[in-house]
Every structure is written in structure tokens, then in C-alpha cells.
Design a protein around this motif. Structure first.
Motif, short mmCIF file in Angstrom:
data_model
loop_
_atom_site.label_atom_id
_atom_site.label_comp_id
_atom_site.label_asym_id
_atom_site.label_seq_id
_atom_site.Cartn_x
_atom_site.Cartn_y
_atom_site.Cartn_z
N LEU A 369 0.84 -1.21 0.00
CA LEU A 369 0.00 0.00 0.00
C LEU A 369 0.87 1.26 0.00
O LEU A 369 0.51 2.27 -0.59
N ALA A 370 2.04 1.18 0.67
CA ALA A 370 2.96 2.32 0.65
C ALA A 370 3.45 2.56 -0.78
O ALA A 370 3.66 3.70 -1.20
N LEU A 371 3.63 1.46 -1.55
CA LEU A 371 4.07 1.61 -2.94
C LEU A 371 2.91 2.01 -3.86
O LEU A 371 3.13 2.58 -4.91
N GLY A 372 1.68 1.69 -3.45
CA GLY A 372 0.53 2.03 -4.28
C GLY A 372 0.12 3.49 -4.15
O GLY A 372 -0.61 4.01 -4.99
N ALA A 373 0.58 4.14 -3.08
CA ALA A 373 0.25 5.56 -2.89
C ALA A 373 1.26 6.39 -3.69
O ALA A 373 2.46 6.20 -3.58
N LEU A 374 0.75 7.32 -4.51
CA LEU A 374 1.62 8.06 -5.43
C LEU A 374 2.73 8.83 -4.71
O LEU A 374 3.88 8.82 -5.13
N ALA A 375 2.37 9.50 -3.61
CA ALA A 375 3.35 10.38 -2.95
C ALA A 375 4.54 9.58 -2.42
O ALA A 375 5.68 10.03 -2.54
N ASN A 377 5.36 6.44 -3.47
CA ASN A 377 5.97 5.64 -4.53
C ASN A 377 7.11 6.38 -5.22
O ASN A 377 8.13 5.79 -5.59
N VAL A 378 6.95 7.69 -5.39
CA VAL A 378 7.98 8.47 -6.08
C VAL A 378 9.32 8.31 -5.37
O VAL A 378 10.37 8.22 -6.01
N HIS A 379 9.28 8.22 -4.04
CA HIS A 379 10.53 8.08 -3.29
C HIS A 379 11.01 6.63 -3.23
O HIS A 379 12.21 6.37 -3.19
N LEU A 380 10.07 5.69 -3.20
CA LEU A 380 10.44 4.29 -2.97
C LEU A 380 10.64 3.49 -4.25
O LEU A 380 11.20 2.40 -4.22
#
Length: 537
Positions: A369-375, A377-380
Motif C-alpha cells: 500500500l505504501a508503494l501504491g500511494a503516489l506520494a 511511490n515516487v521516493h520508494l
């Protein structure tokens, strides 16, 4: 009853002798075991390649291998583990062996097609692995074969891509076979909602195999066309679009994650009620969420490409859909935990694997879910965080479920019991090794260490040392588990028909089963998880 009815499927050789009695057998149980031996062999090669990578990453700079070799190793590790191990994985082994028995059939619908799919699998595997030994060196693109590098590199790409293409046919044929088997060969009285959950998940998986696999087949052929004929599908210099490749690749490869995880969820749904001595909580919710995952899984591929340059609309649509696909998985976790609530739990090795599956699957899912959130994902994106998430789902999910399944069905397949103390100690060591290996990667990713890099700056050194040591612990656990299972297959105590007190049909036949599974086809008149009689007796 004639004498030959009581011979196990191992003793019925048909018209062939020795190894040919296996590789030309159309018996679904023998084919399941052929897959098992092939998949475990490839898995061990994949583990060795993974261990080599961890050894290289133990310290900054060159440790044991040079950068080009490192690229080749992570490509091969990915290709072997994805295309040869986890995609066929549970369906090819336990699906083939148990699906007909669990629905009360004598074999799958198309036995010869089943044998053909194993031969195609072996043929595809040989071609993919031949890229190691031909001129030009092994492929170095990563298992995703991203354009434009996939047709610019001088390494030996074609065999790897063609091998993956051929393996797709094996997957499609298995899917067709399972769907027809489930539609046409269920025992009298076994309505759809009296079918055990493992066959249900194989049904959902079958549809994904049939509908999604052709897309990756076409995409891989386009890469071949690009390399050999300079067609220009993906080459910007010829008017192509490299982003198109990513779309086509992930349209298959995200549903492929559900080809891997659905049968794993099915195996867990068999193990938990048996060791809880309790009917599964919310049977219909699990069935519907299985089909929902199979359906929604087609619409989330864009979350692999949030940093590739898509429109704003595409970004937030894919992000929303990614959060939606998490809901059916969460429903299943709730069902499993609900089944365990107030249950009288038998603490046996398969249950430990199922319980630890819940733990690692939750970590994998929530990090997703952390990767599915756009904000975030840009960092991860493309950091070690993604590697950790991916391995918690695919190795933690599929791997732990596979281990749970093999310990659960071992007495049925080999007709012997394993040493449960040794099996449990193997599980503990494996579990500790797994967490030590992958948890530091979440930290590394959050602090900015990119994935797939051969080298790193000094500040990432500490967690990488911990991670490498974890890989050694995991391998030690694996050695104990495999030693115990191989030894027990030959020397274990004889198992009876139903050592765990399971209620599904496979526990009513001999261990190991006879050639045709049942003397007469059973009539089903109760739900597959009816444990009330156990409590009364």
C-alpha cells in the motif's frame, strides 16, 4: 475387490519401465511429482544465485563478482524464480496431484494435454537456461527484459526470451485443463459451493493463466522481432515507444502475481481449518474474494510505472485500483483469523507455516500500500524497499504456502510421516533467516538505496551485512527442511489415510493414492469443512 486396486500409483508403471514410466505417464499424480522435482531443482539454483548476490552486497565495492556478472546473476535469479518456480509452483505440483482427488475425479479432464504441458515446461526451461552457455554471455536486462535495453544489449537475450515465451504455453494448457476438470468432473452432489477452497483458487488461477499469459507471449515475440528484424515497436529512433513495452509486460505480469498467490491462499485455506478443527469462517466470502482478486488484478498494472511518465488521470486511477485490490486479500486474512478465533488448535508443522504465512503476507501487503500511494511511490520506486515488498509477497506468500502445503500433504503424497521436531526446527530457522534477510531492505529502501545496484555508499553497509547473514540462516533452515523431507519419503513411519483429521475428499483415499484415486466415485452431501462430527466423536 481385485488385487491391483490396492497398488499405489507409484507401483503402476503401465507399459514403460524405469524413468520412462514417469516421463511418459499421463497419471496426474506422477505429473505433479515431475513438476515438483523440476521446480525444486530450479529453486535451489535460484537460491544459490540469490546467495551470491547477497555475498557481493556484503560490503561496498567488489567483493566476489564483477558488475557484469552481477547483472547476469540477478537476471537469471529473476527469470528462474519467476518463470520456472513461482508461476508454475503450487498449481503445477499440488494442483495436478490433488485437484482431481479433492473434487472426486479419477484424473484431470485431458491427461495427455497435462503431460504435454510438463514437456513444454521442461523444453522452455532448457531453452531459457541455454542462454547461459551460448556466445555473448547470459542476459543482463533483469527478468523484466525492459526495452530499449533488451534489444540494444550484446548479451544472449533471445534464448531467455524465447524460453519464457514457450513456458507460457505450459501455463495456458494447465489453466485450460483445470477449468475443464472443475466444470465437468466434480463428484455427484458437489455443487460449486460444496467445493473445497483449494480447487476454487485453482479455478480463479486458471482463468488468469488463459487470459493474461497470451499477452506476455506476444510482448516477448515483439522483443524478438525488435532484435532480429529491427521492426521498431519499442525503439524511439524507429518511431516506437519504450513505455508501450512496460504497459504490455505488466498487463500480464501483475495478474501473474495473482497466478502465484491465489493457489497459495487456497493451500492456507485448507491448512487452517484442519488444524483449527473448525469450519472455515466465511466460506462464500473467501470464494467471492478469490474471484474478485482474479478480476481486479487485471486493472492495476500501471502501479509498476508511476515514475515512467503517465498522465495524471492514469496515475490516480491506477493508485485507486491498487488500493481496491487489497480489499479481497484483507477479507481473506480476516477469514483466516476468524477461523482461528476460539478454535482448539493442533500445533503441527503445517500450521506453523500457515501462521507465519499470515505474518509475512501482512507485512508484504501493507508495504504494497505504501508503494501504491503516489506520494510515497515516487521516493520508494526502484529502491530496495520494492525488493523487500516483492519478496515478502512472492517468497513469503508463495514460498511459505508451498512449504505449508508440502508438510500438510506429504503423508498423502508419499504415504509416510516426517520427523515433526526436525520439521519445526527447520521452520523456525528458515523464518528467522527470512525476516533477517528481507526486513533490513525496507530500511535500506526508505533511506534511498537503489535496487539492482552492484555497489553502494558506506552508509548502507550495516543493514546489508545483517541481510547477508540472514541469507545464510535461511539456507541452513532450507537444508534441514529438505533433508528431513527426503529422508522421511524413504524411511518415515507409514501414514494412515487421515493423519491430521482433515474433512476434504483427499483424506478419504489411500496414502499414497491408487492409480484411479477412488474405487468408486464418492457422492458428496456436506460442506467440505464440516468439523462438527469430529467434535461429537
Amino acid at each position: 475387490m481385485s488385487e491391483h486396486k490396492h497398488k499405489s500409483f507409484r507401483e503402476e508403471n503401465g507399459s514403460y519401465k524405469g524413468v520412462f514410466a514417469w516421463i511418459f505417464s499421463t497419471d496426474h499424480k506422477r505429473i505433479g511429482l515431475l513438476y515438483l522435482y523440476a521446480i525444486v531443482s530450479f529453486f535451489l539454483i535460484g537460491v544459490l544465485l540469490g546467495a551470491l548476490m547477497k555475498l557481493e552486497l556484503m560490503a561496498p565495492g567488489k567483493t566476489v563478482i564483477d558488475p557484469a556478472t552481477y547483472n547476469a546473476i540477478f537476471t537469471l535469479h529473476g527469470v528462474i524464480m519467476i518463470f520456472l518456480v513461482v508461476v508454475p509452483g503450487l498449481p503445477a505440483v499440488f494442483g495436478n496431484f490433488l485437484l482431481p482427488i479433492m473434487i472426486g475425479a479419477k484424473d484431470v479432464a485431458f491427461p495427455k494435454l497435462n503431460l504435454l504441458s510438463w514437456w513444454i515446461y521442461v523444453f522452455g526451461a532448457i531453452i531459457a537456461l541455454s542462454s547461459l552457455f551460448m556466445g555473448g554471455g547470459p542476459p543482463d536486462t533483469g527478468w523484466t527484459f525492459y526495452a530499449p535495453y533488451a534489444f540494444k544489449t550484446n548479451t544472449n537475450m533471445l534464448p531467455a526470451v524465447l524460453g519464457a515465451f514457450i513456458l507460457g504455453f505450459s501455463s495456458i494448457l494447465t489453466g485450460i485443463n483445470f477449468i475443464v476438470t472443475i466444470h465437468r468432473l466434480r463428484a455427484p452432489g458437489m455443487t460449486w459451493f460444496k467445493m473445497p477452497l483449494f480447487p476454487w483458487t485453482l479455478y480463479g488461477t486458471g482463468w488468469i493463466q488463459i487470459l493474461a499469459t497470451p499477452i506476455v507471449g506476444i510482448t516477448l515475440l515483439m522483443i524478438v522481432g525488435e532484435r532480429v528484424l529491427n521492426i521498431g515497436f519499442f525503439d524511439p529512433a524507429l518511431g516506437g515507444d519504450p513505455i508501450l513495452y512496460q504497459h504490455l509486460f505488466w498487463i500480464y505480469s501483475h495478474p501473474a502475481v495473482y497466478i502465484m498467490i491465489l493457489p497459495a491462499m487456497g493451500a492456507i485455506s485448507e491448512i487452517i481449518p484442519t488444524f483449527a478443527n473448525k469450519s472455515i469462517f466465511g466460506y462464500k466470502a473467501i470464494v467471492i474474494s478469490t474471484l474478485a482478486i482474479a478480476f481486479v488484478g487485471y486493472f492495476v498494472w500501471g502501479h509498476h510505472m508511476f515514475t515512467s511518465g503517465m498522465s495524471g488521470t492514469a496515475l490516480y486511477t491506477f493508485s485507486l485500483l491498487t488500493f481496491l485490490v487489497a480489499i479481497p486479500s484483507a477479507i481473506k486474512v480476516f477469514n483466516w483469523v476468524g477461523t482461528l478465533h476460539k478454535a482448539s488448535i493442533q500445533l503441527e508443522t503445517p500450521f506453523f507455516w500457515a501462521a507465519s504465512f499470515l505474518f509475512v503476507f501482512m507485512i508484504g501487503g501493507l508495504s504494497g500500500l505504501a508503494l501504491g500511494a503516489l506520494a510515497t511511490n515516487v521516493h520508494l520506486h526502484d529502491t530496495a524497499f520494492v525488493v523487500a515488498h516483492f519478496h515478502f509477497i512472492v517468497f513469503g506468500g508463495v514460498g511459505f504456502a508451498f512449504m505449508g502445503a508440502i508438510h500438510y500433504w506429504f503423508p498423502k503424497i508419499w504415504g509416510r510421516m516426517y520427523n515433526s521436531k526436525l520439521a519445526t526446527s527447520g521452520w523456525i530457522i528458515f523464518f528467522i533467516g527470512f525476516c533477517t534477510l528481507y526486513l533490513p531492505m525496507f530500511f535500506l529502501g526508505v533511506t534511498g538505496m537503489p535496487r539492482r545496484y552492484y555497489d553502494y555508499v558506506e552508509k548502507f553497509h550495516g543493514p546489508n551485512i545483517v541481510s547477508t547473514i540472514g541469507s545464510w540462516v535461511l539456507i541452513l533452515g532450507l537444508i534441514i527442511i529438505i533433508y528431513n523431507l527426503i529422508r522421511s519419503a524413504y524411511k518415515g513411519e507409514k501414514a494412515d489415510k487421515n493423519p491430521w483429521g482433515g474433512r476434504t475428499l483427499e483424506w478419504t483415499v489411500d496414502s499414497p493414492p491408487t492409480l484411479e484415486n477412488f474405487d468408486e466415485i464418492p457422492v458428496v452431501n456436506r460442506s467440505p469443512y464440516d468439523y462438527r462430527k469430529n467434535l461429537e466423536s
